[in-house]
Design a protein around this motif. Structure first.
Motif, mmCIF file in Angstrom:
data_model
loop_
_atom_site.group_PDB
_atom_site.id
_atom_site.type_symbol
_atom_site.label_atom_id
_atom_site.label_comp_id
_atom_site.label_asym_id
_atom_site.label_seq_id
_atom_site.Cartn_x
_atom_site.Cartn_y
_atom_site.Cartn_z
ATOM 1 N N LEU A 25 -72.858 -0.354 -92.304
ATOM 2 C CA LEU A 25 -72.202 0.732 -91.569
ATOM 3 C C LEU A 25 -72.551 0.764 -90.080
ATOM 4 O O LEU A 25 -71.672 1.022 -89.253
ATOM 5 C CB LEU A 25 -72.551 2.085 -92.197
ATOM 6 C CG LEU A 25 -71.621 2.636 -93.268
ATOM 7 C CD1 LEU A 25 -72.163 3.952 -93.797
ATOM 8 C CD2 LEU A 25 -70.195 2.812 -92.746
ATOM 9 N N PRO A 26 -73.814 0.542 -89.701
ATOM 10 C CA PRO A 26 -74.134 0.632 -88.270
ATOM 11 C C PRO A 26 -73.561 -0.508 -87.429
ATOM 12 O O PRO A 26 -73.614 -0.436 -86.196
ATOM 13 C CB PRO A 26 -75.674 0.582 -88.247
ATOM 14 C CG PRO A 26 -76.108 0.939 -89.626
ATOM 15 C CD PRO A 26 -75.030 0.397 -90.510
ATOM 16 N N PHE A 27 -73.032 -1.543 -88.061
ATOM 17 C CA PHE A 27 -72.616 -2.735 -87.331
ATOM 18 C C PHE A 27 -71.090 -2.823 -87.256
ATOM 19 O O PHE A 27 -70.444 -3.590 -87.983
ATOM 20 C CB PHE A 27 -73.207 -3.985 -87.980
ATOM 21 C CG PHE A 27 -74.712 -3.924 -88.116
ATOM 22 C CD1 PHE A 27 -75.524 -4.011 -87.000
ATOM 23 C CD2 PHE A 27 -75.304 -3.732 -89.356
ATOM 24 C CE1 PHE A 27 -76.907 -3.937 -87.114
ATOM 25 C CE2 PHE A 27 -76.675 -3.657 -89.491
ATOM 26 C CZ PHE A 27 -77.484 -3.750 -88.361
ATOM 27 N N LEU A 149 -83.393 -2.311 -84.333
ATOM 28 C CA LEU A 149 -82.332 -3.309 -84.520
ATOM 29 C C LEU A 149 -81.060 -2.905 -83.788
ATOM 30 O O LEU A 149 -80.231 -3.748 -83.462
ATOM 31 C CB LEU A 149 -82.025 -3.489 -86.003
ATOM 32 C CG LEU A 149 -82.974 -4.386 -86.800
ATOM 33 C CD1 LEU A 149 -82.528 -4.462 -88.245
ATOM 34 C CD2 LEU A 149 -83.054 -5.780 -86.199
ATOM 35 N N GLY A 150 -80.923 -1.613 -83.516
ATOM 36 C CA GLY A 150 -79.772 -1.129 -82.769
ATOM 37 C C GLY A 150 -79.935 -1.240 -81.262
ATOM 38 O O GLY A 150 -79.013 -0.909 -80.520
ATOM 39 N N GLY A 151 -81.097 -1.666 -80.814
ATOM 40 C CA GLY A 151 -81.331 -1.823 -79.380
ATOM 41 C C GLY A 151 -82.502 -0.975 -78.906
ATOM 42 O O GLY A 151 -83.258 -0.416 -79.699
ATOM 43 N N THR A 152 -82.621 -0.864 -77.603
ATOM 44 C CA THR A 152 -83.721 -0.107 -77.020
ATOM 45 C C THR A 152 -83.416 1.384 -77.009
ATOM 46 O O THR A 152 -82.266 1.800 -77.134
ATOM 47 C CB THR A 152 -83.985 -0.575 -75.576
ATOM 48 O OG1 THR A 152 -82.781 -0.415 -74.820
ATOM 49 C CG2 THR A 152 -84.410 -2.031 -75.550
ATOM 50 N N GLY A 160 -81.923 4.707 -83.275
ATOM 51 C CA GLY A 160 -82.136 3.866 -84.435
ATOM 52 C C GLY A 160 -81.168 2.714 -84.548
ATOM 53 O O GLY A 160 -80.676 2.171 -83.559
ATOM 54 N N ILE A 161 -80.855 2.375 -85.774
ATOM 55 C CA ILE A 161 -80.063 1.191 -86.051
ATOM 56 C C ILE A 161 -78.624 1.308 -85.560
ATOM 57 O O ILE A 161 -77.943 0.306 -85.355
ATOM 58 C CB ILE A 161 -80.106 0.880 -87.567
ATOM 59 C CG1 ILE A 161 -79.653 -0.550 -87.843
ATOM 60 C CG2 ILE A 161 -79.290 1.901 -88.347
ATOM 61 C CD1 ILE A 161 -79.941 -1.008 -89.253
ATOM 62 N N PHE A 162 -78.137 2.528 -85.321
ATOM 63 C CA PHE A 162 -76.761 2.711 -84.861
ATOM 64 C C PHE A 162 -76.600 2.394 -83.377
ATOM 65 O O PHE A 162 -75.495 2.127 -82.921
ATOM 66 C CB PHE A 162 -76.294 4.138 -85.149
ATOM 67 C CG PHE A 162 -76.003 4.396 -86.591
ATOM 68 C CD1 PHE A 162 -74.747 4.167 -87.119
ATOM 69 C CD2 PHE A 162 -77.002 4.851 -87.434
ATOM 70 C CE1 PHE A 162 -74.469 4.400 -88.457
ATOM 71 C CE2 PHE A 162 -76.749 5.083 -88.777
ATOM 72 C CZ PHE A 162 -75.483 4.853 -89.293
ATOM 73 N N GLY A 163 -77.679 2.432 -82.617
ATOM 74 C CA GLY A 163 -77.615 2.088 -81.204
ATOM 75 C C GLY A 163 -77.322 3.276 -80.305
ATOM 76 O O GLY A 163 -76.796 4.303 -80.744
ATOM 77 N N PHE A 390 -63.085 13.137 -90.411
ATOM 78 C CA PHE A 390 -63.046 12.739 -91.810
ATOM 79 C C PHE A 390 -61.994 11.677 -92.104
ATOM 80 O O PHE A 390 -62.095 10.974 -93.113
ATOM 81 C CB PHE A 390 -62.839 13.964 -92.709
ATOM 82 C CG PHE A 390 -64.130 14.544 -93.187
ATOM 83 C CD1 PHE A 390 -64.862 15.387 -92.374
ATOM 84 C CD2 PHE A 390 -64.632 14.222 -94.431
ATOM 85 C CE1 PHE A 390 -66.073 15.906 -92.803
ATOM 86 C CE2 PHE A 390 -65.825 14.737 -94.873
ATOM 87 C CZ PHE A 390 -66.552 15.587 -94.057
ATOM 88 N N TYR A 391 -60.987 11.563 -91.278
ATOM 89 C CA TYR A 391 -59.986 10.520 -91.511
ATOM 90 C C TYR A 391 -60.203 9.319 -90.596
ATOM 91 O O TYR A 391 -59.333 8.458 -90.484
ATOM 92 C CB TYR A 391 -58.574 11.077 -91.355
ATOM 93 C CG TYR A 391 -58.084 11.716 -92.643
ATOM 94 C CD1 TYR A 391 -57.582 10.925 -93.680
ATOM 95 C CD2 TYR A 391 -58.150 13.084 -92.846
ATOM 96 C CE1 TYR A 391 -57.146 11.491 -94.869
ATOM 97 C CE2 TYR A 391 -57.714 13.661 -94.031
ATOM 98 C CZ TYR A 391 -57.217 12.856 -95.039
ATOM 99 O OH TYR A 391 -56.790 13.418 -96.229
ATOM 100 N N SER A 392 -61.364 9.246 -89.940
ATOM 101 C CA SER A 392 -61.709 8.029 -89.211
ATOM 102 C C SER A 392 -62.067 6.946 -90.222
ATOM 103 O O SER A 392 -62.425 7.240 -91.367
ATOM 104 C CB SER A 392 -62.891 8.274 -88.271
ATOM 105 O OG SER A 392 -64.057 8.558 -89.017
ATOM 106 N N SER A 393 -61.975 5.698 -89.809
ATOM 107 C CA SER A 393 -62.314 4.618 -90.737
ATOM 108 C C SER A 393 -63.780 4.698 -91.143
ATOM 109 O O SER A 393 -64.137 4.410 -92.295
ATOM 110 C CB SER A 393 -62.016 3.257 -90.101
ATOM 111 O OG SER A 393 -62.756 3.086 -88.903
ATOM 112 N N PHE A 394 -64.657 5.135 -90.222
ATOM 113 C CA PHE A 394 -66.090 5.205 -90.516
ATOM 114 C C PHE A 394 -66.373 6.235 -91.597
ATOM 115 O O PHE A 394 -66.933 5.926 -92.652
ATOM 116 C CB PHE A 394 -66.863 5.541 -89.234
ATOM 117 C CG PHE A 394 -68.346 5.689 -89.443
ATOM 118 C CD1 PHE A 394 -69.173 4.594 -89.368
ATOM 119 C CD2 PHE A 394 -68.908 6.930 -89.747
ATOM 120 C CE1 PHE A 394 -70.550 4.713 -89.581
ATOM 121 C CE2 PHE A 394 -70.279 7.064 -89.968
ATOM 122 C CZ PHE A 394 -71.099 5.950 -89.871
ATOM 123 N N LEU A 395 -66.003 7.493 -91.341
ATOM 124 C CA LEU A 395 -66.339 8.539 -92.295
ATOM 125 C C LEU A 395 -65.499 8.442 -93.562
ATOM 126 O O LEU A 395 -65.933 8.854 -94.634
ATOM 127 C CB LEU A 395 -66.197 9.932 -91.665
ATOM 128 C CG LEU A 395 -67.167 10.963 -92.238
ATOM 129 C CD1 LEU A 395 -68.606 10.523 -91.996
ATOM 130 C CD2 LEU A 395 -66.938 12.333 -91.669
#
Length: 421
Positions: A25-27, A149-152, A160-163, A390-395
């Motif tokens: 998901l974060p990528f 892993l998401g950057g600095t 965090g991992i989401f950047g 809620f209708y975004s591809s992510f959520l």
């Protein structure tokens, strides 16, 4: 020594797909890969297994809920302001239905090959918990070192991992925390407390007030589960939680400038500056109300909020881009989003879907691994909060994945007659 779980290839494949969705998901859009693969499995299974799957109440509940999600989008697309976007969003949601059917078909096939339901339950539960544990560990490393892993750490809060350019860690970790915490209920109390404190620290420093609200709901449900029906124990756990959260918040306020800013901004609501305290969302909600009045039946179309925004906004609305005429991306609140984009028809369909899911939940045994995704789903849909689109591809993926996992666990763990759990 008995193995933790015994699986065949079908069970392993189902667990792998469940693991990969949150792990990726974060990528960017990489999480679409396991979703599409699972949907392909579901499409292949339908001709031969559709009838047998639908005989299971958990599968029927999942199908009804995802059909409600799909139909709300489809009906909204009929006269949508951004027709192409609404139609593609509606049609793409079919993959969520097929993905869930794919997971359940793999589980059914594994059961036919003699794999115990308990082994499948453990495998799916661990597969869902591992990515959430990884997100937490990665964020803890960022707290200590400034790197993830998401950057600095170059945002105004823990990313965090989401950047730093995609600040979803707070709302997502808080929503999915039950997938990590509930499986630990049968483990050592020290491990359980350590995991809870680690998640709490990350969510506090992630600086998302929506995440704070979500984790408060998780904590209340967690205290209720630990109390096991005892009001005295419930009071003790709630009191302990308040003390720990208070200490954590006080430390974060002292040592995290971004946390301090978020708290002080929130407190401005008490001075009458609600719009500032709510990060400028008051104009969005006012515009959303105007939009609902103009399109009460089926809304402006899913993902059409930003395109219709300028027409219903005030002349000095800060969210309207004067060059493109595009407004705020979404309503930032579940009920308002459904009313603006899918209208009364869409909202009623969602209520129908929620009732279908509730019926499945009531038939689910109180096994912590089986109940964990239901708690996460309730937190995701908790209406007294702000939300991602809620209708975004992510959520949409998160929602579809959680519904599939919850109903698959219910399929494997039906509540027996006379079981009062």
């Amino acid at each position: 020594m008995r193995p933790l779980f015994r699986l065949d290839l079908n069970g392993l494949f189902a667990a792998l797909l469940v693991f990969l969705v949150p792990m990726l998901l974060p990528f960017a859009r990489t999480a679409e890969v396991p979703v599409v693969i699972g949907a392909f499995v579901g499409a292949l299974a339908l001709p031969g297994r559709g009838a047998s799957l639908l005989r299971n109440p958990a599968v029927r509940g999942f199908v009804l809920a995802t059909l409600a999600y799909f139909l709300a989008a489809l009906i909204s697309a009929v006269d949508a302001v951004a027709s192409e976007k609404s139609w593609t969003t509606a049609l793409a949601s079919v993959r969520l239905l097929l993905f869930g059917l794919g997971i359940m078909a793999l589980c059914e096939r594994a059961r036919e090959h003699g794999v115990p339901a308990r082994s499948l339950t453990r495998a799916l539960g661990i597969a869902a918990a591992l990515p959430i544990a990884f997100w937490t560990l990665d964020a803890l490393v960022q707290i200590v070192t400034g790197y993830s892993l998401g950057g600095t750490l170059d945002a105004d809060r823990l990313s965090g991992i989401f950047g730093a350019d995609d600040l979803k860690l707070g709302p997502m970790l808080s929503t999915l925390a039950p997938l990590l915490l509930w499986p630990l209920l049968g483990r050592s109390r020290q491990l359980l407390i350590a995991a809870y404190l680690a998640v709490l620290l990350v969510i506090l420093l992630a600086g998302s007030r929506a995440g704070w609200v979500s984790f408060t709901v998780v904590s209340l449900a967690f205290a209720w589960r630990l109390a096991e029906g005892s009001k005295k124990r419930l009071s003790l756990w709630l009191g302990a939680g308040l003390v720990v959260a208070g200490i954590g918040a006080a430390l974060a306020y002292q040592f995290s400038p971004s946390f301090e800013v978020r708290v002080e901004r929130t407190l401005r609501a008490g001075d009458g500056d609600a719009d500032f305290a709510l990060a400028g969302r008051v104009p969005i909600w006012t515009t959303a109300e105007n939009m609902v009045r103009a399109h009460p039946l089926n809304g402006v179309g899913v993902r059409g909020f930003r395109h219709a925004y300028a027409e219903y906004a005030s002349a000095d609305d800060p969210w309207v881009d004067p060059t493109s005429g595009i407004g705020a991306a979404h309503a930032h609140q579940l009920v308002l989003e459904l009313m603006t984009e899918t209208g009364v028809i869409g909202l009623l369909l969602w209520v129908f879907g929620a009732v279908a899911l509730l019926r499945v939940w009531r038939r689910t045994h109180a096994e912590p691994l089986a109940r964990a995704p239901w708690v996460a789903l309730a937190v995701l849909l908790f209406p007294l909060n702000t939300h991602l689109a809620f209708y975004s591809s992510f959520l949409g993926m998160v929602l579809g994945w959680l519904m599939a996992l919850a109903c698959a666990q219910s399929m494997l763990n039906p509540r027996e007659a006379g079981d009062g759990t």
